[in-house]
Design an enzyme around this catalytic site. Structure first.
Site, short mmCIF file in Angstrom:
data_model
loop_
_atom_site.label_atom_id
_atom_site.label_comp_id
_atom_site.label_asym_id
_atom_site.label_seq_id
_atom_site.Cartn_x
_atom_site.Cartn_y
_atom_site.Cartn_z
N ASP A 114 2.62 1.85 0.84
CA ASP A 114 0.57 2.02 1.17
C ASP A 114 0.38 1.90 -0.38
O ASP A 114 -0.23 1.44 -1.13
CB ASP A 114 1.13 3.04 1.46
CG ASP A 114 1.45 4.19 0.96
OD1 ASP A 114 2.81 3.83 -0.32
OD2 ASP A 114 0.78 5.70 0.95
N ARG A 153 15.45 3.94 5.24
CA ARG A 153 14.88 4.38 3.72
C ARG A 153 15.50 5.29 3.36
O ARG A 153 15.29 5.74 2.13
CB ARG A 153 13.43 4.33 3.33
CG ARG A 153 12.92 5.33 4.70
CD ARG A 153 11.85 5.07 4.19
NE ARG A 153 11.02 4.81 4.01
CZ ARG A 153 9.18 4.75 3.72
NH1 ARG A 153 8.64 5.78 5.26
NH2 ARG A 153 8.18 4.55 3.03
N ASP A 189 -4.57 0.72 3.32
CA ASP A 189 -4.39 0.00 1.77
C ASP A 189 -5.29 -0.98 0.90
O ASP A 189 -5.12 -0.27 -0.30
CB ASP A 189 -2.94 -0.22 1.73
CG ASP A 189 -1.84 0.75 1.85
OD1 ASP A 189 -1.91 1.88 2.37
OD2 ASP A 189 -1.03 0.22 3.07
#
Length: 305
Positions: free
Chosen positions: A29, A102, A257
């Site tokens: 982001d 992640r 974003d």
């Protein structure tokens, strides 16, 4: 030289390239916002990204990719036992869902080398971070970052925060709300998305969101609300800006974003608020009509400066 410093995570992105085929890219982001800021800001302005990476080939590729786009990744902390996070995009009628890998992302340990970050903050004109930046950090590291933002920055610099609330990244929802609130209270500009805010804080409308962040100390708030009016608050005044209708929405990844990055770049370029909002809306409109988070600069019809 004007400079923006973004603090966050950039991951390996896998998007569909046909049945059984995937296209590799990079996205996150904060990084996405920097990409669109770089597309608009004059070449003599600096756009820098702070994260942490591994020592693996994908980490090398990510740094090369960022640097080739004019996003400075100098002095990125790198850890041998860590790798970039990875995610895949799944699309259904333009709306996206994600699968993430992640847990061992290097960005989670970026505060292991905090001094490198403090050095960068001290030289930046805008320090930009998000709720995702905070969510991926261990609790003590998150607090270390928040407690040092204002003391480390120069007096003329602005702190910009996008709450970008992702509940699945937070184990404790009460802590999530508390940390988002704390971060906003430290920020000069807050750039929330209304759908996140209504789900997390129960705001009745975007103006309530803007006023809540104003009460925390943010003198400048822009509430993004998808195809509905963008709500702007500054110096106590609320203004609404209509959003042009988009008929062919392909992929909403990075819509918010891209708005943030374009808006900040336009403001730094000296544009009036209403013109900066218009540039940001135009940028987001182009992004949602393209697959993936990052539209190549050559395909963006935006004016630099």
């Amino acid at each position: 030289m004007t400079s923006i410093l973004g603090i966050g995570e950039c991951m390996v992105e896998l998007s569909s390239a046909g049945t059984g085929l995937w296209r590799q890219g990079f996205s996150g982001d904060v990084f996405n916002a920097l990409w669109y800021a770089r597309a608009i800001m004059p070449d003599d302005c600096s756009v820098a990204f702070h994260t942490a990476l591994g020592t693996d080939p994908l980490s090398d590729q990510l740094i090369d990719f960022a640097q080739s786009a004019g996003i400075n990744c100098d002095n990125t902390p790198r850890f041998e036992d860590r790798r970039p996070g990875l995610y895949s995009i799944h699309l259904n009628d333009g709306e996206r869902s994600f699968t993430y890998w992640r847990d061992t992302s290097a960005a989670r340990v970026m505060m292991n080398d905090a001094q490198t970050l403090w050095d960068k903050i001290e030289n930046a004109d805008i320090i930009y971070f998000s709720g995702i930046t905070l969510a991926i950090l261990p609790e003590e590291d998150c607090q270390l970052l928040l407690e040092n933002l204002r003391p480390r920055k120069k007096s003329t610099a602005s702190i910009v925060f996008d709450p970008n609330i992702r509940p699945h990244l937070w184990q404790d929802k009460e802590r999530m709300r508390a940390v988002i609130t704390q971060a906003a209270s430290l920020s000069d500009i807050v750039l929330p998305s209304f759908d996140d805010e209504i789900n997390t804080f129960g705001d009745a409308n975007p103006e309530v969101t803007a006023r809540r962040y104003e009460a925390l100390g943010a003198g400048h708030v822009v509430v993004k609300n998808g195809p509905e009016n963008t709500v702007h608050l500054q110096d106590g005044k609320i203004t609404e800006f209509p959003v042009a209708a988009i008929q062919d929405v392909i992929d909403t990844t990075a819509a918010g974003d891209s708005f943030n990055g374009a808006y900040l770049a336009a403001l730094l370029g000296g544009k009036r608020t209403q013109d900066a909002i218009h540039v940001a809306q135009q940028c987001a409109a182009q992004v949602i009509q393209t697959k993936g988070a990052l539209v190549p600069f050559s395909e963006l019809t935006l004016t630099k400066g």
